[in-house]
Design a protein around this motif. Sequence first.
Motif, PDB file in Angstrom:
ATOM      1  N   THR A   8       0.596  -1.239   0.148  1.00  0.00           N
ATOM      2  CA  THR A   8       0.041   0.129  -0.007  1.00  0.00           C
ATOM      3  C   THR A   8       0.894   1.151   0.092  1.00  0.00           C
ATOM      4  N   MET A   9       0.341   2.342  -0.368  1.00  0.00           N
ATOM      5  CA  MET A   9       1.096   3.663  -0.238  1.00  0.00           C
ATOM      6  C   MET A   9      -0.033   4.915  -0.039  1.00  0.00           C
ATOM      7  N   LYS A  10       0.636   5.964   0.272  1.00  0.00           N
ATOM      8  CA  LYS A  10      -0.046   7.113   0.313  1.00  0.00           C
ATOM      9  C   LYS A  10      -0.138   7.755  -1.003  1.00  0.00           C
ATOM     10  N   ARG A  11      -1.444   8.682  -1.176  1.00  0.00           N
ATOM     11  CA  ARG A  11      -1.524   9.453  -2.398  1.00  0.00           C
ATOM     12  C   ARG A  11      -2.404  10.602  -1.971  1.00  0.00           C
ATOM     13  N   TRP A  12      -1.985  11.691  -2.281  1.00  0.00           N
ATOM     14  CA  TRP A  12      -3.147  12.931  -2.289  1.00  0.00           C
ATOM     15  C   TRP A  12      -4.193  12.861  -3.290  1.00  0.00           C
ATOM     16  N   THR A  13      -5.407  12.901  -2.858  1.00  0.00           N
ATOM     17  CA  THR A  13      -6.398  12.912  -3.804  1.00  0.00           C
ATOM     18  C   THR A  13      -7.207  14.262  -3.371  1.00  0.00           C
ATOM     19  N   VAL A  14      -7.730  15.092  -4.606  1.00  0.00           N
ATOM     20  CA  VAL A  14      -8.780  16.092  -4.133  1.00  0.00           C
ATOM     21  C   VAL A  14     -10.076  15.613  -4.680  1.00  0.00           C
ATOM     22  N   THR A  15     -11.250  15.426  -3.901  1.00  0.00           N
ATOM     23  CA  THR A  15     -12.542  14.910  -3.977  1.00  0.00           C
ATOM     24  C   THR A  15     -13.331  15.702  -5.068  1.00  0.00           C
ATOM     25  N   ALA A  19      -8.904  23.461  -2.377  1.00  0.00           N
ATOM     26  CA  ALA A  19      -7.823  22.756  -1.732  1.00  0.00           C
ATOM     27  C   ALA A  19      -8.151  22.186  -0.455  1.00  0.00           C
ATOM     28  N   GLN A  20      -9.353  22.521   0.083  1.00  0.00           N
ATOM     29  CA  GLN A  20     -10.218  22.099   1.335  1.00  0.00           C
ATOM     30  C   GLN A  20     -10.557  20.910   1.234  1.00  0.00           C
ATOM     31  N   HIS A  21     -10.401  20.344  -0.162  1.00  0.00           N
ATOM     32  CA  HIS A  21     -11.175  18.840  -0.375  1.00  0.00           C
ATOM     33  C   HIS A  21      -9.873  18.162  -0.637  1.00  0.00           C
ATOM     34  N   LEU A  22      -8.694  18.391  -0.261  1.00  0.00           N
ATOM     35  CA  LEU A  22      -7.660  17.334  -0.526  1.00  0.00           C
ATOM     36  C   LEU A  22      -7.612  16.303   0.603  1.00  0.00           C
ATOM     37  N   THR A  23      -7.293  15.053   0.548  1.00  0.00           N
ATOM     38  CA  THR A  23      -7.158  14.011   1.461  1.00  0.00           C
ATOM     39  C   THR A  23      -6.033  13.339   1.001  1.00  0.00           C
ATOM     40  N   LEU A  24      -5.571  12.760   1.972  1.00  0.00           N
ATOM     41  CA  LEU A  24      -4.310  11.834   2.070  1.00  0.00           C
ATOM     42  C   LEU A  24      -4.995  10.239   2.213  1.00  0.00           C
ATOM     43  N   GLU A  25      -4.927   9.640   1.293  1.00  0.00           N
ATOM     44  CA  GLU A  25      -5.657   8.246   1.371  1.00  0.00           C
ATOM     45  C   GLU A  25      -4.397   6.980   1.204  1.00  0.00           C
ATOM     46  N   THR A  26      -4.981   6.119   1.690  1.00  0.00           N
ATOM     47  CA  THR A  26      -4.056   4.829   1.599  1.00  0.00           C
ATOM     48  C   THR A  26      -4.850   4.025   0.364  1.00  0.00           C
ATOM     49  N   PHE A  64     -13.031  14.474 -11.043  1.00  0.00           N
ATOM     50  CA  PHE A  64     -12.924  14.291  -9.548  1.00  0.00           C
ATOM     51  C   PHE A  64     -13.400  13.277  -9.118  1.00  0.00           C
ATOM     52  N   PRO A  65     -12.860  12.491  -8.089  1.00  0.00           N
ATOM     53  CA  PRO A  65     -11.737  12.900  -7.536  1.00  0.00           C
ATOM     54  C   PRO A  65     -10.397  12.348  -8.443  1.00  0.00           C
ATOM     55  N   CYS A  66      -9.323  13.136  -8.141  1.00  0.00           N
ATOM     56  CA  CYS A  66      -8.373  13.144  -9.194  1.00  0.00           C
ATOM     57  C   CYS A  66      -6.813  13.398  -8.101  1.00  0.00           C
ATOM     58  N   THR A  67      -5.771  12.956  -8.533  1.00  0.00           N
ATOM     59  CA  THR A  67      -4.529  13.243  -8.040  1.00  0.00           C
ATOM     60  C   THR A  67      -3.911  14.313  -8.704  1.00  0.00           C
ATOM     61  N   PRO A  68      -3.475  15.704  -7.977  1.00  0.00           N
ATOM     62  CA  PRO A  68      -2.766  16.612  -8.617  1.00  0.00           C
ATOM     63  C   PRO A  68      -1.191  16.120  -8.736  1.00  0.00           C
ATOM     64  N   GLY A  69      -0.437  17.415  -9.624  1.00  0.00           N
ATOM     65  CA  GLY A  69       0.961  17.121  -9.718  1.00  0.00           C
ATOM     66  C   GLY A  69       1.502  16.753 -10.940  1.00  0.00           C
ATOM     67  N   SER A  70       2.423  17.378 -11.699  1.00  0.00           N
ATOM     68  CA  SER A  70       2.945  16.934 -12.939  1.00  0.00           C
ATOM     69  C   SER A  70       4.532  16.699 -12.969  1.00  0.00           C
ATOM     70  N   ASP A  71       5.268  17.269 -11.912  1.00  0.00           N
ATOM     71  CA  ASP A  71       6.851  17.134 -12.134  1.00  0.00           C
ATOM     72  C   ASP A  71       7.430  16.425 -11.042  1.00  0.00           C
ATOM     73  N   PHE A  72       8.110  15.467 -11.282  1.00  0.00           N
ATOM     74  CA  PHE A  72       8.475  14.687  -9.978  1.00  0.00           C
ATOM     75  C   PHE A  72      10.011  14.094 -10.443  1.00  0.00           C
ATOM     76  N   SER A  73      10.825  13.429  -9.460  1.00  0.00           N
ATOM     77  CA  SER A  73      11.930  12.876  -9.651  1.00  0.00           C
ATOM     78  C   SER A  73      11.593  11.495  -8.668  1.00  0.00           C
ATOM     79  N   GLY A  74      12.477  10.378  -9.152  1.00  0.00           N
ATOM     80  CA  GLY A  74      12.277   9.255  -8.589  1.00  0.00           C
ATOM     81  C   GLY A  74      13.350   8.078  -8.737  1.00  0.00           C
ATOM     82  N   SER A  75      12.728   6.982  -8.284  1.00  0.00           N
ATOM     83  CA  SER A  75      13.774   5.777  -8.658  1.00  0.00           C
ATOM     84  C   SER A  75      12.780   4.687  -9.162  1.00  0.00           C
TER      85      SER A  75
END
Length: 341
Positions: A8-15, A19-26, A64-75
């Motif tokens: 499992t992982m954590k993910r930000w979702t706006v329902t 911005a008041q509708h952002l939730t951190l879900e598993t 909606f619901p959706c996960t925002p963000g476009s720019d990332f770095s990772g492995s």
Amino acid sequence: MTASKHSTMKRWTVTRPGAQHLTLETVPVPTPGEHEVLVRIGAVSLNYRDLGVIEGDDGAAMPFPCTPGSDFSGSVVAIGGRVTRFRDGDDVLGTFWAGWLDGDWPSTARVLGGSLPGVLAQYVVLHEDWLVHAPRTLDAARASTLPCAGLTAWFALVEMGHVHAGQTVLMQGTGGVALFGVQIARAHGAQVIVTTGSEEKRRAVLDLGASYVIDRNAHPQWELLAREYSNGRGVDHIFELAGGENLAASLRALRQGGRISLIGVLGEQTMTFPSVPSFLTRPVIQGIGVGHRRALEDLVRAVDATGLTPVIDARYAFEQLPQALAHLKRGAFGKLVIEVR
């Protein structure tokens, strides 16, 4: 294929919009398909457009619901059976435009955190074509700033503008794109002028390599000083970031045959300028919508070769996304980054 150590992982979702509708879900960690890569996100760089997505006014028709963000770095932590461009353990960046590999922008290209799900999550699955190798010389936070802000400046100045020594380049403001523009132009030997309304930012941008800084508040007709600082010749390349009637001032600051890159609209959504001076100035006016994958690969190599260091105003923990967005609304000197643990 190797597997993630976590199920499992954590993910930000706006329902719904706001911005008041952002939730951190598993949620479950996704599994890559044959041509896909599972990436453990290291950092996400915020863009002003992310606010529009979250508020529902970006024009991207995000469901909606959706996960925002476009720019990332990772492995890379897992790959599909037919992946050829990456291996487990590779450090990677995402491309802003999924599907724009080179050449002209294709109408089929889509945006992460726009028409495609975003990356404010601990893991994401992406097609291997939507990734590039990360620079060796930057940490995850700084590397995450390259796909949009860094590439926008690079695409305008190098890919399309062919910047070179002896030219004068003008940046409007001190946001992420402008500060990348300062460093890229200086790396190519160009003189840089920056406009700002902040004394604190004036000192910081001079330390970054700008030759001159114009106080917009003290000099509302900033174009006159710009021409003076270019020895009366006019500026070779201007980053137009304000919109509205400011484009007319940019035109007056430009040398004959100079270039204006239309990059943002911090003010009005339309741009206007007088027609006759434009006939005489013969400007090249180009719209810049970030850039393609090949140009991002060029930028990564340039970063490693020159030691360019992206400017980060603040770093926030993954759980601090709401605070980071509030900072983004207030404005920042450079980029704001979410570090994902």
